[in-house]
Design a protein around this motif. Structure first.
Motif, PDB file in Angstrom:
ATOM      1  N   TYR A   1       0.969  -1.231  -0.018  1.00  0.00           N
ATOM      2  CA  TYR A   1       0.108   0.031   0.051  1.00  0.00           C
ATOM      3  C   TYR A   1       0.900   1.245   0.043  1.00  0.00           C
ATOM      4  N   SER A   2       0.464   2.311  -0.701  1.00  0.00           N
ATOM      5  CA  SER A   2       0.994   3.509  -0.430  1.00  0.00           C
ATOM      6  C   SER A   2      -0.021   4.673   0.016  1.00  0.00           C
TER       7      SER A   2
ATOM      8  N   GLU B   1      -3.751   3.895  -1.164  1.00  0.00           N
ATOM      9  CA  GLU B   1      -3.639   3.248  -2.838  1.00  0.00           C
ATOM     10  C   GLU B   1      -2.990   2.023  -2.863  1.00  0.00           C
TER      11      GLU B   1
ATOM     12  N   LEU C   1      -1.065  -0.792  -4.180  1.00  0.00           N
ATOM     13  CA  LEU C   1      -0.008  -0.924  -5.030  1.00  0.00           C
ATOM     14  C   LEU C   1      -0.043  -2.404  -5.739  1.00  0.00           C
TER      15      LEU C   1
ATOM     16  N   GLU D   1       7.151   4.352  -3.675  1.00  0.00           N
ATOM     17  CA  GLU D   1       6.941   5.438  -4.004  1.00  0.00           C
ATOM     18  C   GLU D   1       7.950   6.568  -4.004  1.00  0.00           C
TER      19      GLU D   1
END
Length: 552
Positions: free
Chosen positions: A295-296, A299, A301, A335
């Motif tokens: 996750y970022s 969102e 990923l 990221e």
């Protein structure tokens, strides 16, 4: 009345008999506490207990979270016999009774006990049975099982000695577990730092490959797969590493009910023990499997899925915790890489924009001025000189068109996802150049983006792609030129090459649909081809007025 001397003599004899067994117990305790490797400690516990009570067979079963036997370490049965026996016990019969009761069970004859589940084929004969729990702190870690062959049943003294050994074994197991945990964390820390450094040195598309390769070696797994959301209801496999990885790459499968979907929904690690077919994974696996979301922020990923071979040990809580921490760091690294790629694209876009402005504001204007000067000189020159000057003016005009095409292509990056007619034609030329010895030259004339409707732009793209495909397959051309010109009434696409020309069969099979497209749109297609001058295709159709615009 008992004779005091007889009592003293009996006590001395009992002490003499007990002394060797106490020494055996001390030696057994020393043997299991002198090592910190958990695998060695577990085996030594079984061997020490067998020597202590003279048992020819012994085993240690490690409990899984659901109360069944996760692992079964046996001593006394050779490898050949073990292979013939097949599947190891999972905790049924008397073994299950020791698990359920969490207390010692001593049986004189296995065959006479109703809880005995019997033995599979090829199993060596066993008679008496002694099972005791192994406690680590307040929890039962597993059970120690001993059986005797011809020696006879176990005594109460045997049970006491094994219970005493089990108490020491619990301490040894806890020490070994703590040592393994500390060593694993150290390895994770060092390796994770290496992985993060490696991830920051690669481009965006290679980051997931680094993750799958390194984490697979770190967790000793056989297959590592990264899946990403594909649409609303599917997952797509983007990266694989390990056993049978090839066929999985690019696979799309429904997300509903899968382990990866559960991991994304809970935003935490989701795992399955052996026989993982109970919950879909997206491909066939039968060993322990874990899925960890990447996750970022909010969102998703993707999901990192790892599987071990059938029969391998399940993922421990410590491994799941460290894998989740690794995924968190990997998400941060992804990221950073994405931000770096965005910055690089922005810098490239700025450079392209600056170059485009310089070409437009300086180079084109100077060429245009030079062309006007030559044109003025041609009016005062004689016929031959005037013709030569006009030829140079035409060359300058063609150069200006080429530069304008370059300027447009350089500015395409600033338009983002918007695809104008020129953008789409440039994309087709870029795709088609892969099979040619040189990149096709393309020029534009007139306001294509303002006057060509999107439906007609689709036709232009299809025709140009068909032309370039035929040139790559059949023409053996070195130079290819493409010109797109629009007037108030028609759009004309001209494609020429210096190849070997086309046979009738090729023309009919490869280009008939181009002619048909033109006729259906009220236009025409002219194909001129020979082995000396190559092939020229001129495709022209009227532009409908008042139609939807693909404009700027």
């Amino acid at each position: 009345m008992l004779d005091p001397s007889n009592v003293r003599r009996a006590a001395v004899e009992d002490a003499a008999l007990a002394e060797p067994r106490l020494r055996d117990l001390l030696r057994a305790n020393a043997a299991i506490v002198e090592r910190l490797d958990l695998e060695i400690v577990l085996r030594r516990i079984v061997e020490a207990a067998m020597r202590l009570v003279g048992a020819p067979f012994g085993a240690l079963g490690v409990l899984a979270p659901d109360g069944t036997l996760e692992r079964f370490i046996h001593v006394g049965v050779d490898d050949v016999t073990a292979r013939k026996i097949g599947r190891l016990p999972t905790g049924k019969g008397l073994l299950g009774a020791v698990i359920t009761d969490a207390a010692p069970i001593r049986v004189r004859h296995l065959a006479e006990d109703p809880r005995s589940a019997g033995f599979p084929a090829h199993h060596p004969p066993m008679d008496a049975f002694l099972g005791v729990p192994l406690r680590v702190g307040d929890d039962v870690y597993g059970n120690l099982y001993l059986t005797s062959g011809q020696r006879g049943p176990f005594s109460a003294e045997d049970e006491e000695l094994v219970l005493a050994l089990a108490a020491t074994a619990g301490i040894a197991i806890e020490n070994a577990r703590l040592y393994d945990l500390a060593r694993t964390r150290e390895i994770w820390s060092v390796t994770t730092a290496d992985v993060m450094a490696a991830m920051l040195e690669v481009s965006g598309e290679d980051v997931l490959s680094v993750i799958t390769e390194r984490v697979g070696a770190l967790l000793e797994v056989d297959l590592v797969v990264v899946v990403v959301p594909h649409g609303v209801e599917d997952f797509r496999v983007t990266t694989v590493h390990g056993v049978s990885a090839g066929p999985l790459l690019g696979r799309v499968f429904p997300a509903a009910g899968t382990l990866a979907a559960r991991a994304l929904a809970t935003q935490g690690a989701a795992s399955l023990p052996c026989d993982a077919d109970r919950e879909p994974v997206g491909w066939h696996v039968s060993g322990p499997t874990v899925a960890i979301p990447l996750y970022s922020g909010g969102e998703p990923l993707g999901v990192l899925t790892m599987a071990r071979r059938t029969g391998a040990s399940s993922f421990t809580e410590a491994e799941l915790g460290m894998a989740s921490a690794f995924a968190d760091q990997a998400s941060v690294a992804i990221e950073i890489v994405r931000a770096r790629e965005d910055r690089r694209r922005l810098e490239t876009s700025r450079d392209r924009s600056r170059i485009a402005r310089d070409l437009h504001d300086h180079v084109i204007q100077r060429l245009f001025g030079a062309g006007l000067s030559l044109q003025a000189l041609s009016t005062a020159a004689d016929g031959e000189t005037s013709a030569a000057l006009n030829t140079q003016v035409d060359a300058i005009d063609a150069a200006i068109k080429d530069i304008r095409t370059v300027v447009f292509a350089l500015g395409a990056g600033e338009r983002g996802a918007e695809k104008l007619t020129r953008d789409r034609l440039l994309d087709v030329v870029s795709e088609g150049s892969a099979g040619l010895s040189s990149t096709p030259r393309i020029t534009f004339s007139g306001p294509l983006d303002s006057l060509v409707p999107s439906s007609l732009a689709d036709e232009l793209v299809a025709v140009l792609r068909e032309c370039l495909t035929n040139i790559v397959r059949h023409a053996d051309a070195h130079l290819v030129e493409v010109a797109a010109e629009i007037t108030l009434d028609a759009i004309t696409l001209t494609v020429t090459d210096d190849g070997c020309g086309m046979t009738g069969a090729v023309r009919m099979s490869g280009l008939a649909n181009i002619t048909e497209r033109a006729v259906l749109l009220g236009g025409e297609c002219t194909i001129t081809s020979d082995g000396l001058s190559g092939t020229r295709i001129e495709w022209s159709v009227p532009v409908a007025r008042g139609d939807e615009s693909g404009g700027q």
